[in-house]
Design an enzyme around this catalytic site. Structure first.
Site, PDB file in Angstrom:
ATOM      1  N   GLU A  83       0.207  -9.680  -0.576  1.00  0.00           N
ATOM      2  CA  GLU A  83      -1.211 -10.074  -0.455  1.00  0.00           C
ATOM      3  C   GLU A  83      -1.856 -10.181  -1.841  1.00  0.00           C
ATOM      4  OE1 GLU A  83      -1.881  -6.922   2.381  1.00  0.00           O
ATOM      5  OE2 GLU A  83      -2.488  -8.374   3.896  1.00  0.00           O
ATOM      6  N   ALA A 103       0.840  -1.196   0.000  1.00  0.00           N
ATOM      7  CA  ALA A 103       0.000   0.000   0.000  1.00  0.00           C
ATOM      8  C   ALA A 103       0.875   1.246   0.000  1.00  0.00           C
ATOM      9  CB  ALA A 103      -0.903  -0.011   1.230  1.00  0.00           C
ATOM     10  N   GLU A 159       3.862  -4.907   7.678  1.00  0.00           N
ATOM     11  CA  GLU A 159       2.873  -3.945   8.182  1.00  0.00           C
ATOM     12  C   GLU A 159       3.074  -3.567   9.646  1.00  0.00           C
ATOM     13  OE1 GLU A 159       2.174  -6.430   6.112  1.00  0.00           O
ATOM     14  OE2 GLU A 159       0.586  -5.883   4.716  1.00  0.00           O
ATOM     15  N   GLY A 176       0.780  -5.280   0.986  1.00  0.00           N
ATOM     16  CA  GLY A 176      -0.288  -5.494   0.011  1.00  0.00           C
ATOM     17  C   GLY A 176       0.218  -6.100  -1.288  1.00  0.00           C
TER      18      GLY A 176
HETATM   19  C1  HXC Z   1       4.951   4.583  -0.891  1.00  0.00           C
HETATM   20  C2  HXC Z   1       7.046   3.779  -1.309  1.00  0.00           C
HETATM   21  C3  HXC Z   1       6.691   2.520  -0.781  1.00  0.00           C
HETATM   22  C4  HXC Z   1       5.349   2.346  -0.301  1.00  0.00           C
HETATM   23  C5  HXC Z   1       8.747   2.439  -1.392  1.00  0.00           C
HETATM   24  N1  HXC Z   1       8.318   3.691  -1.675  1.00  0.00           N
HETATM   25  N2  HXC Z   1       7.766   1.710  -0.850  1.00  0.00           N
HETATM   26  N3  HXC Z   1       6.170   4.796  -1.367  1.00  0.00           N
HETATM   27  N4  HXC Z   1       4.521   3.406  -0.375  1.00  0.00           N
HETATM   28  N5  HXC Z   1       4.907   1.188   0.179  1.00  0.00           N
HETATM   29  C6  HXC Z   1       9.060   4.792  -2.263  1.00  0.00           C
HETATM   30  C7  HXC Z   1      10.093   5.346  -1.283  1.00  0.00           C
HETATM   31  O1  HXC Z   1       9.468   6.268  -0.406  1.00  0.00           O
HETATM   32  C8  HXC Z   1      11.058   6.014  -2.227  1.00  0.00           C
HETATM   33  O2  HXC Z   1      10.526   7.245  -2.663  1.00  0.00           O
HETATM   34  C9  HXC Z   1      11.064   5.054  -3.428  1.00  0.00           C
HETATM   35  O3  HXC Z   1       9.850   4.314  -3.352  1.00  0.00           O
HETATM   36  C10 HXC Z   1      12.210   4.079  -3.387  1.00  0.00           C
HETATM   37  O4  HXC Z   1      12.175   3.460  -2.127  1.00  0.00           O
HETATM   38  P1  HXC Z   1      13.526   3.222  -1.277  1.00  0.00           P
HETATM   39  O5  HXC Z   1      13.109   2.874   0.095  1.00  0.00           O
HETATM   40  O6  HXC Z   1      14.470   4.380  -1.457  1.00  0.00           O
HETATM   41  O7  HXC Z   1      14.117   1.966  -2.052  1.00  0.00           O
HETATM   42  P2  HXC Z   1      14.918   0.722  -1.497  1.00  0.00           P
HETATM   43  O8  HXC Z   1      16.044   1.145  -0.635  1.00  0.00           O
HETATM   44  O9  HXC Z   1      15.203  -0.101  -2.721  1.00  0.00           O
HETATM   45  O10 HXC Z   1      13.880  -0.082  -0.533  1.00  0.00           O
HETATM   46  C11 HXC Z   1      12.764  -0.684  -1.107  1.00  0.00           C
HETATM   47  C12 HXC Z   1      11.799  -1.185  -0.010  1.00  0.00           C
HETATM   48  C13 HXC Z   1      11.452  -0.034   0.931  1.00  0.00           C
HETATM   49  C14 HXC Z   1      12.461  -2.327   0.770  1.00  0.00           C
HETATM   50  C15 HXC Z   1      10.581  -1.731  -0.763  1.00  0.00           C
HETATM   51  O11 HXC Z   1      11.047   1.070   0.144  1.00  0.00           O
HETATM   52  C16 HXC Z   1      10.325  -0.342   1.877  1.00  0.00           C
HETATM   53  O12 HXC Z   1      10.540  -0.984   2.903  1.00  0.00           O
HETATM   54  N6  HXC Z   1       9.116   0.108   1.552  1.00  0.00           N
HETATM   55  C17 HXC Z   1       7.973  -0.057   2.419  1.00  0.00           C
HETATM   56  C18 HXC Z   1       7.433  -1.463   2.349  1.00  0.00           C
HETATM   57  C19 HXC Z   1       6.240  -1.664   3.277  1.00  0.00           C
HETATM   58  O13 HXC Z   1       6.323  -1.371   4.476  1.00  0.00           O
HETATM   59  N7  HXC Z   1       5.132  -2.140   2.716  1.00  0.00           N
HETATM   60  C20 HXC Z   1       3.917  -2.376   3.470  1.00  0.00           C
HETATM   61  C21 HXC Z   1       3.004  -1.216   3.270  1.00  0.00           C
HETATM   62  S1  HXC Z   1       1.514  -1.408   4.187  1.00  0.00           S
HETATM   63  P3  HXC Z   1      11.438   8.547  -2.815  1.00  0.00           P
HETATM   64  O14 HXC Z   1      10.445   9.628  -3.135  1.00  0.00           O
HETATM   65  O15 HXC Z   1      12.169   8.722  -1.540  1.00  0.00           O
HETATM   66  O16 HXC Z   1      12.351   8.209  -3.967  1.00  0.00           O
HETATM   67  C22 HXC Z   1       0.569  -2.433   3.281  1.00  0.00           C
HETATM   68  C23 HXC Z   1      -0.751  -2.769   3.924  1.00  0.00           C
HETATM   69  C24 HXC Z   1      -1.726  -3.438   3.023  1.00  0.00           C
HETATM   70  O17 HXC Z   1       0.893  -2.854   2.219  1.00  0.00           O
HETATM   71  C25 HXC Z   1      -2.984  -3.747   3.800  1.00  0.00           C
HETATM   72  C26 HXC Z   1      -3.463  -2.619   4.623  1.00  0.00           C
HETATM   73  C27 HXC Z   1      -4.698  -2.885   5.421  1.00  0.00           C
END
Ligand code: HXC
Length: 258
Positions: free
Chosen positions: A112, A63, A132, A109
């Site tokens: 998922e 997400a 999450e 997500g």
């Molecule tokens: C928004 C995201 C994002 C996300 C990455 N980006 N994941 N933006 N939502 N989920 C953006 C970063 O902010 C960054 O933007 C760019 O993508 C590159 O990310 P980096 O972190 O610089 O890259 P990297 O070092 O390669 O790391 C990749 C990664 C990390 C491991 C995927 O980004 C990460 O941990 N992302 C979050 C993953 C996460 O927690 N997902 C769960 C979300 S909750 P900028 O602008 O800085 O370049 C979910 C819930 C679903 O999914 C159900 C809910 C009820």
């Protein structure tokens, strides 16, 4: 477009296209994915779908957390919207098969979404996880329910409760994906699997998927009853007559989903 939607013969390819944001599932992705799924479901010329992500970094990082941040400024309800839209039309509610071609991170997500698909194949460098809990939510788009059904419970609990990512090889070991291939072989492998399925009787393929998914939550005797009803339903199809005739005539069958 946030989702590229292509049709190659009988195969639909849905590519999440926000590589700069690791293919995060914002509202635009969710809406366009939903439109693509509805088109795939309703187009009689499409038999199998592949979902993948643009670029070589991510299938989807889940997400859109930045969207959450904005939503949380105003109302908690708005923040939950991306998850709900991902769930709007799900691959496991459509009896045509889906293949997830996991070309990098499949997190939150993203995993998922991949778990709603029937077959998951991963590139060697892919990492999968449910992080999450790191941001104060839960794997609320099916993760807490599907993962423990798909892999041994201790592994599901470890993934869900630590938020740590697992490698593609580990995902293969625990049965979360069926194949791990070099990145340049990912889409060819997905296409090859899709083409193999397209050579089979499509109504049989769909009835098999329906029986597997609906039967999973039934007691065995009810699952067997469901299987029987689906099997009976196929007896009068033209494809069954064609499949049997082709076998007797020692030729390849020509199936029409009829
Ligand atoms: C928004 C995201 C994002 C996300 C990455 N980006 N994941 N933006 N939502 N989920 C953006 C970063 O902010 C960054 O933007 C760019 O993508 C590159 O990310 P980096 O972190 O610089 O890259 P990297 O070092 O390669 O790391 C990749 C990664 C990390 C491991 C995927 O980004 C990460 O941990 N992302 C979050 C993953 C996460 O927690 N997902 C769960 C979300 S909750 P900028 O602008 O800085 O370049 C979910 C819930 C679903 O999914 C159900 C809910 C009820």
């Amino acid at each position: 477009m946030a989702v590229d939607y292509e049709k190659k013969g009988k195969i639909a390819i849905m590519t999440i296209n926000r590589p700069e944001a690791r293919n995060a599932l914002g509202a635009d992705v969710s809406r366009e994915m939903n439109e693509a799924m509805v088109d795939f479901r309703d187009d009689p010329n499409l038999w199998v779908a592949i979902i993948t992500g643009a670029g070589d970094k991510a299938f989807s990082a889940g997400a859109d957390i930045k969207g959450f941040a904005r939503g949380l400024d105003s109302s908690g309800a708005a923040a939950a919207e991306p998850a709900r839209t991902v769930e709007r039309v799900r691959a496991d509610q459509i009896w045509k098969p889906f293949i997830a071609a996991i070309n990098g991170y499949a997190l939150g997500g993203g995993l998922e979404l991949a778990m709603t698909c029937d077959i998951r194949i991963a590139a060697e460098h892919a990492e999968l996880g449910q992080p999450e809990i790191n941001i104060g939510i839960i794997a609320g788009a099916g993760g807490t329910q599907r993962l423990p059904r798909f892999v041994p419970r201790a592994m599901a609990a470890k993934i869900l409760l630590t938020g740590e990512r697992i490698s593609a090889q580990e995902a293969l070991r625990i049965g979360l994906v069926s194949d791990v291939v070099p990145l340049d072989q990912l889409m060819p492998t997905a296409m090859q699997i899709a083409e193999t399925i397209c050579q089979k009787a499509p109504l049989s393929v769909r009835a098999t998927k329906q029986a597997m998914i609906q039967g999973y939550n039934l007691p065995l005797n009810e699952g067997l009853q469901l299987e029987h009803e689906l099997a009976v339903g196929l007896r009068s199809t033209k494809d069954r007559a064609e499949g049997v005739r082709a076998f007797v005539e020692k030729r390849a069958p020509v199936f029409k989903a009829e």
